[in-house]
Scaffold this motif. Structure first.
Motif, short mmCIF file in Angstrom:
data_model
loop_
_atom_site.label_atom_id
_atom_site.label_comp_id
_atom_site.label_asym_id
_atom_site.label_seq_id
_atom_site.Cartn_x
_atom_site.Cartn_y
_atom_site.Cartn_z
N MET A 179 0.82 6.00 -16.27
CA MET A 179 0.40 5.50 -17.58
C MET A 179 1.54 5.50 -18.60
O MET A 179 1.54 4.71 -19.54
CB MET A 179 -0.77 6.35 -18.11
N GLN A 180 2.55 6.34 -18.39
CA GLN A 180 3.68 6.39 -19.32
C GLN A 180 4.84 5.49 -18.90
O GLN A 180 5.80 5.34 -19.65
CB GLN A 180 4.17 7.84 -19.46
N ARG A 181 4.72 4.90 -17.74
CA ARG A 181 5.74 3.94 -17.32
C ARG A 181 5.64 2.66 -18.14
O ARG A 181 4.62 2.38 -18.77
CB ARG A 181 5.58 3.59 -15.84
N ARG A 182 6.69 1.85 -18.08
CA ARG A 182 6.70 0.57 -18.79
C ARG A 182 6.77 -0.61 -17.82
O ARG A 182 7.22 -1.69 -18.17
CB ARG A 182 7.86 0.54 -19.78
N SER A 183 6.32 -0.38 -16.61
CA SER A 183 6.27 -1.44 -15.60
C SER A 183 5.17 -1.10 -14.61
O SER A 183 4.79 0.07 -14.47
CB SER A 183 7.61 -1.59 -14.88
N ALA A 184 4.66 -2.13 -13.92
CA ALA A 184 3.56 -1.91 -12.97
C ALA A 184 3.44 -3.09 -12.01
O ALA A 184 3.83 -4.21 -12.33
CB ALA A 184 2.25 -1.71 -13.71
N HIS A 185 2.90 -2.80 -10.84
CA HIS A 185 2.52 -3.85 -9.90
C HIS A 185 1.13 -4.34 -10.33
O HIS A 185 0.15 -3.61 -10.25
CB HIS A 185 2.46 -3.31 -8.48
N MET A 186 1.06 -5.58 -10.76
CA MET A 186 -0.17 -6.09 -11.35
C MET A 186 -0.88 -7.09 -10.43
O MET A 186 -0.41 -7.41 -9.35
CB MET A 186 0.14 -6.75 -12.69
N PHE A 187 -2.04 -7.53 -10.91
CA PHE A 187 -2.84 -8.61 -10.31
C PHE A 187 -3.62 -8.20 -9.06
O PHE A 187 -4.22 -9.05 -8.41
CB PHE A 187 -1.96 -9.83 -9.97
N ASN A 188 -3.59 -6.93 -8.69
CA ASN A 188 -4.28 -6.49 -7.47
C ASN A 188 -3.77 -7.25 -6.25
O ASN A 188 -4.53 -7.54 -5.32
CB ASN A 188 -5.79 -6.64 -7.60
N MET A 189 -2.49 -7.57 -6.24
CA MET A 189 -1.89 -8.29 -5.13
C MET A 189 -1.12 -7.33 -4.23
O MET A 189 -0.40 -6.45 -4.71
CB MET A 189 -0.96 -9.39 -5.66
N PHE A 190 -1.25 -7.54 -2.92
CA PHE A 190 -0.58 -6.68 -1.94
C PHE A 190 -0.83 -7.23 -0.54
O PHE A 190 -1.71 -8.07 -0.34
CB PHE A 190 -1.11 -5.25 -2.02
N VAL A 191 -0.06 -6.71 0.41
CA VAL A 191 -0.39 -6.82 1.83
C VAL A 191 -0.18 -5.43 2.40
O VAL A 191 0.91 -4.86 2.27
CB VAL A 191 0.50 -7.83 2.58
N MET A 192 -1.21 -4.85 3.00
CA MET A 192 -1.14 -3.49 3.51
C MET A 192 -1.52 -3.44 4.99
O MET A 192 -2.45 -4.13 5.42
CB MET A 192 -2.11 -2.56 2.76
N LYS A 193 -0.82 -2.62 5.73
CA LYS A 193 -1.28 -2.31 7.07
C LYS A 193 -2.65 -1.64 6.99
O LYS A 193 -3.02 -1.09 5.96
CB LYS A 193 -0.27 -1.41 7.79
N ARG A 194 -3.37 -1.67 8.09
CA ARG A 194 -4.78 -1.27 8.05
C ARG A 194 -4.99 0.17 7.59
O ARG A 194 -5.91 0.43 6.81
CB ARG A 194 -5.40 -1.44 9.45
N ARG A 195 -4.17 1.08 8.04
CA ARG A 195 -4.42 2.48 7.66
C ARG A 195 -4.29 2.71 6.16
O ARG A 195 -5.22 3.25 5.54
CB ARG A 195 -3.48 3.42 8.43
N PRO A 196 -3.18 2.33 5.52
CA PRO A 196 -3.13 2.51 4.06
C PRO A 196 -4.18 1.68 3.33
O PRO A 196 -4.70 2.13 2.30
CB PRO A 196 -1.70 2.09 3.69
N PHE A 197 -4.49 0.50 3.85
CA PHE A 197 -5.52 -0.32 3.22
C PHE A 197 -6.86 0.42 3.21
O PHE A 197 -7.54 0.48 2.17
CB PHE A 197 -5.66 -1.66 3.96
N ASN A 198 -7.25 0.98 4.33
CA ASN A 198 -8.52 1.72 4.40
C ASN A 198 -8.51 2.92 3.46
O ASN A 198 -9.49 3.18 2.75
CB ASN A 198 -8.79 2.19 5.82
N GLU A 199 -7.40 3.65 3.45
CA GLU A 199 -7.32 4.84 2.61
C GLU A 199 -7.35 4.47 1.12
O GLU A 199 -8.01 5.14 0.32
CB GLU A 199 -6.05 5.62 2.95
N TYR A 200 -6.64 3.41 0.78
CA TYR A 200 -6.62 2.97 -0.62
C TYR A 200 -8.01 2.52 -1.06
O TYR A 200 -8.48 2.90 -2.14
CB TYR A 200 -5.62 1.83 -0.79
N CYS A 201 -8.68 1.73 -0.25
CA CYS A 201 -10.01 1.24 -0.62
C CYS A 201 -11.02 2.39 -0.75
O CYS A 201 -11.84 2.38 -1.68
CB CYS A 201 -10.51 0.23 0.41
#
Length: 255
Positions: free
Chosen positions: A156-178
């Motif tokens: 929250m204190q950073r001044r940059s971010a990965h936006m738009f909910n865009m990504f490509v994830m391998k299945r394991r991190p994708f499942n964990e993130y969701c």
């Protein structure tokens, strides 16, 4: 590698030619069953399609998490794509060969960060939206995912971010993130009063999730990430966007 990159859309629109890689998904299909009969709907199987007006493109992400069989899952938008060339051309967007090469050495592909310079991620959010949902998300993270609390404050204190909910994830991190993301958003949903929210602000869970992705990434450094440029396929009115930004920053009542 079986890679599926969802292309979230809410209307008929031209799509990438390679639909073995790109899967057009009509978001909010349960709310608009007659608009499009060609794209995959987000209303089959286990889904939250009827919540699209609040969850935005996340209804496609949820559908993929629960129903799609793939080695890697991604999300782009019908007007916004990942592109190594940085060119506004559907023929120049991330292709299968490029995606497979990146995923051979990385677990997650991300768009390049947006930089705000004079704003932190938190101040940028609260100048554009009601602060209560994001504050509530922090409270829930502190209570239920305390290991992520420091990461939330840092992001929250950073001044940059990965936006738009865009990504490509391998299945394991994708499942964990969701699992992490939709648990938090579901708890925010249970507690948040949106009585006075207009149609734009009601898209709150999509807005929150844009800030939470980097929180999850910061805490899960075991996954290797890389960035590629993103492109917006249509012309943007930068004068209008700049004016809106200044109004939000200087006039709190303007949302």
């Amino acid at each position: 590698m079986n890679i599926k990159i969802l292309v979230a859309a809410h209307k008929n629109y031209v799509m990438p030619a390679d639909q073995t890689l790109y899967l057009p998904v009509f978001v909010g299909k349960a709310l608009h069953p007659d608009v499009n009969q060609t794209f995959q709907g987000d209303n089959t199987g286990d889904n939250i399609s009827e919540k699209n007006s609040h969850y935005n493109e996340l209804t496609a992400v949820y559908w993929a998490w629960k129903n799609l069989d793939a080695d890697a899952v991604g999300l782009v938008h019908y007007r916004r794509y990942l592109s190594k060339s940085g060119k506004k051309d559907l023929k120049q967007i991330l292709n299968r060969q490029q995606a497979e090469a990146l995923l051979a050495d990385h677990d997650i592909i991300l768009p390049t960060k947006r930089h705000y310079y004079i704003e932190t991620n938190y101040s940028h959010y609260v100048h554009a939206h009601h602060h209560a949902p994001l504050d509530l998300a922090e409270k829930i993270i502190t209570q239920d995912y305390p290991a992520y609390s420091a990461a939330f404050k840092t992001v929250m204190q950073r001044r940059s971010a990965h936006m738009f909910n865009m990504f490509v994830m391998k299945r394991r991190p994708f499942n964990e993130y969701c699992q992490w993301l939709f648990d938090i958003l579901g708890k925010v949903e249970q507690q948040l009063d949106m009585t006075d929210y207009n149609t734009y602000e009601a898209r709150v869970y999509g807005f929150i999730s844009e800030r939470l992705l980097d929180v999850w990434l910061l805490q899960n450094t075991q996954y290797k990430t890389c960035e590629v440029p993103f492109v917006f396929m249509e012309k943007q009115n930068w004068f209008k966007k700049g004016g809106t930004f200044l109004k939000r920053k200087l006039l709190p009542q303007y949302k």
